[in-house]
Design a protein around this motif. Structure first.
Motif, PDB file in Angstrom:
ATOM      1  N   ASN A   1      20.314   9.546  26.335  1.00  0.00           N
ATOM      2  CA  ASN A   1      21.077  10.613  25.699  1.00  0.00           C
ATOM      3  C   ASN A   1      20.033  11.046  24.360  1.00  0.00           C
ATOM      4  O   ASN A   1      20.328  11.939  23.801  1.00  0.00           O
ATOM      5  CB  ASN A   1      22.572  10.076  25.293  1.00  0.00           C
ATOM      6  CG  ASN A   1      23.493  10.407  26.353  1.00  0.00           C
ATOM      7  OD1 ASN A   1      23.921  11.537  26.441  1.00  0.00           O
ATOM      8  ND2 ASN A   1      23.680   9.445  27.175  1.00  0.00           N
ATOM      9  N   ALA A   2      19.243  10.025  23.884  1.00  0.00           N
ATOM     10  CA  ALA A   2      18.303  10.344  22.712  1.00  0.00           C
ATOM     11  C   ALA A   2      17.009  10.959  23.238  1.00  0.00           C
ATOM     12  O   ALA A   2      16.411  11.448  22.264  1.00  0.00           O
ATOM     13  CB  ALA A   2      18.292   9.110  21.996  1.00  0.00           C
ATOM     14  N   LEU A   3      16.798  10.889  24.507  1.00  0.00           N
ATOM     15  CA  LEU A   3      15.539  11.620  25.242  1.00  0.00           C
ATOM     16  C   LEU A   3      14.629  10.967  24.718  1.00  0.00           C
ATOM     17  O   LEU A   3      13.260  11.644  24.133  1.00  0.00           O
ATOM     18  CB  LEU A   3      15.666  13.412  24.584  1.00  0.00           C
ATOM     19  CG  LEU A   3      16.543  14.035  25.327  1.00  0.00           C
ATOM     20  CD1 LEU A   3      16.254  15.391  24.918  1.00  0.00           C
ATOM     21  CD2 LEU A   3      16.575  14.027  26.772  1.00  0.00           C
ATOM     22  N   VAL A   4      14.479   9.519  24.411  1.00  0.00           N
ATOM     23  CA  VAL A   4      13.299   8.673  24.195  1.00  0.00           C
ATOM     24  C   VAL A   4      13.116   7.705  25.398  1.00  0.00           C
ATOM     25  O   VAL A   4      13.954   7.544  26.275  1.00  0.00           O
ATOM     26  CB  VAL A   4      13.546   7.918  22.874  1.00  0.00           C
ATOM     27  CG1 VAL A   4      13.654   9.020  21.828  1.00  0.00           C
ATOM     28  CG2 VAL A   4      14.833   7.187  23.098  1.00  0.00           C
ATOM     29  N   ASN A   5      11.879   7.188  25.405  1.00  0.00           N
ATOM     30  CA  ASN A   5      11.696   6.171  26.466  1.00  0.00           C
ATOM     31  C   ASN A   5      10.726   4.865  25.834  1.00  0.00           C
ATOM     32  O   ASN A   5       9.497   5.240  25.577  1.00  0.00           O
ATOM     33  CB  ASN A   5      10.996   6.613  27.457  1.00  0.00           C
ATOM     34  CG  ASN A   5      10.624   5.920  28.821  1.00  0.00           C
ATOM     35  OD1 ASN A   5      11.346   4.939  28.877  1.00  0.00           O
ATOM     36  ND2 ASN A   5       9.594   5.998  29.470  1.00  0.00           N
ATOM     37  N   PHE A   6      11.520   4.007  25.385  1.00  0.00           N
ATOM     38  CA  PHE A   6      10.792   2.906  24.969  1.00  0.00           C
ATOM     39  C   PHE A   6      10.312   1.855  25.903  1.00  0.00           C
ATOM     40  O   PHE A   6      11.282   1.812  27.021  1.00  0.00           O
ATOM     41  CB  PHE A   6      11.647   2.099  23.823  1.00  0.00           C
ATOM     42  CG  PHE A   6      11.865   2.834  22.440  1.00  0.00           C
ATOM     43  CD1 PHE A   6      10.584   3.149  21.732  1.00  0.00           C
ATOM     44  CD2 PHE A   6      13.145   3.379  22.276  1.00  0.00           C
ATOM     45  CE1 PHE A   6      10.978   3.844  20.469  1.00  0.00           C
ATOM     46  CE2 PHE A   6      13.368   4.289  21.233  1.00  0.00           C
ATOM     47  CZ  PHE A   6      12.391   4.277  20.240  1.00  0.00           C
ATOM     48  N   PRO A   7       9.249   1.055  25.838  1.00  0.00           N
ATOM     49  CA  PRO A   7       9.087  -0.189  26.852  1.00  0.00           C
ATOM     50  C   PRO A   7      10.201  -1.064  26.602  1.00  0.00           C
ATOM     51  O   PRO A   7      10.780  -1.210  25.478  1.00  0.00           O
ATOM     52  CB  PRO A   7       7.738  -0.579  26.262  1.00  0.00           C
ATOM     53  CG  PRO A   7       7.665  -0.371  24.988  1.00  0.00           C
ATOM     54  CD  PRO A   7       8.281   1.074  24.751  1.00  0.00           C
ATOM     55  N   LEU A   8      10.416  -2.036  27.934  1.00  0.00           N
ATOM     56  CA  LEU A   8      11.324  -2.859  27.744  1.00  0.00           C
ATOM     57  C   LEU A   8      11.034  -3.960  26.955  1.00  0.00           C
ATOM     58  O   LEU A   8      12.068  -4.559  26.031  1.00  0.00           O
ATOM     59  CB  LEU A   8      11.663  -3.613  29.152  1.00  0.00           C
ATOM     60  CG  LEU A   8      12.699  -4.597  29.235  1.00  0.00           C
ATOM     61  CD1 LEU A   8      13.894  -4.106  29.121  1.00  0.00           C
ATOM     62  CD2 LEU A   8      12.489  -5.309  30.894  1.00  0.00           C
TER      63      LEU A   8
END
Length: 289
Positions: A224-231
């Protein structure tokens, strides 16, 4: 001649062929459920009829509801004499929704919310909170169901249904997917509801803390924030110092989680159950175990 509300209720009961032997405004059937004496209009001899006491308690409970929007929805529900809220257990949690007096789904307003227990191997521990699984409601009525679910998840489940009390630690949004509308609802709880307590969640990679009790899947938050962080960041995974870029990304993720409505558990303060109390005093809450 002015007619009192108690007298009016008595007339209505007679019209509906509901016997009211003592004329206190409560039918004999209602008094049986409440434990009052159907042949004594003032069971506890406190100078108020049983009908007046029930009415006063209901009004007091409605006035205890702190949020104006929720209070107005409870009052609107009361005005529809055929509308009830039913809470029923399911194999993995509970469901609450708008129904008629026998538990059939109400056509308008329509609404339900399904809630499941968190599963540590699937979601992370998530503070052992309850998790929203599915919702649907007539526009404008959803917040009432969310408030009810937060109260049930903050201790109401144990009070109404029973159990060990293990899962009484609040409600958190769906961990995998969340519609923009649902995200907007949780944003309001996060930003505008001072009467709701918030408990911070961490991701599965321990970006915030080293403990695992707060670890919780964050797919829906990132989506929903249109972000993609590594696990996980390399310091946790490989035991080395982060580069300046990696540290900036980790700091950004930490700030993101602290400000994301999805990365929190929501609870009613001190186990407050004002909406459930109001519905019960109105006689509009059904429990199916």
């Amino acid at each position: 001649m002015k007619i009192t509300e108690s007298q009016l209720r008595h007339l209505v009961n007679k019209y509906l062929n509901e016997a009211d032997a003592d004329g206190d405004g409560l039918s004999d059937k209602q008094e049986e459920k409440l434990g009052t004496d159907p042949n004594d209009p003032d069971t506890d001899d406190d100078k108020l009829t049983d009908g007046e006491e029930v009415l006063n308690k209901k009004d007091q409970n409605i006035q205890k509801i702190m949020n104006g929007k929720i209070k107005s929805l409870v009052q609107a529900l009361e005005e529809n004499e055929d509308l009830y809220v039913t809470i029923k257990t399911t194999p993995d949690g509970y469901e609450c929704g708008f129904t008629d007096s026998v538990g059939l789904p109400f056509p308008e307003p329509y609404g339900f919310i399904k809630v499941r227990r968190s599963i540590p191997d699937y979601d992370g521990k998530c503070w052992f909170s309850w998790i929203v699984a599915l919702t649907g409601a007539t526009q404008g009525w959803g917040p009432l169901l969310y408030d009810i679910a937060i109260e049930v998840s903050s201790g109401g489940y144990k009070r109404l249904i029973g159990g060990t009390g293990k899962y009484i630690y609040g409600l958190t949004p769906d961990r995998r997917s969340l519609s923009p509308l649902a995200f907007g609802v949780w944003t309001k709880y996060f930003n505008e509801r001072d009467d709701i307590e918030q408990k911070q969640l961490d991701d599965l990679g321990d970006a915030l803390t080293d403990q695992d009790g707060d670890n919780c899947l964050d797919f829906s938050a990132q989506h929903n924030a249109l972000v993609n962080f590594p696990l996980k960041f390399p310091d946790a995974e490989y035991g080395r110092e982060l580069s300046s870029y990696e540290q900036e990304e980790k700091d950004r993720k930490v700030e993101f989680m602290k400000n994301s409505p999805v990365m929190h558990v929501y609870l009613k303060r001190q186990g407050s159950m004002e909406v459930l109390d109001a519905l019960q005093s109105m006689g509009r809450l059904r429990i199916e175990k």
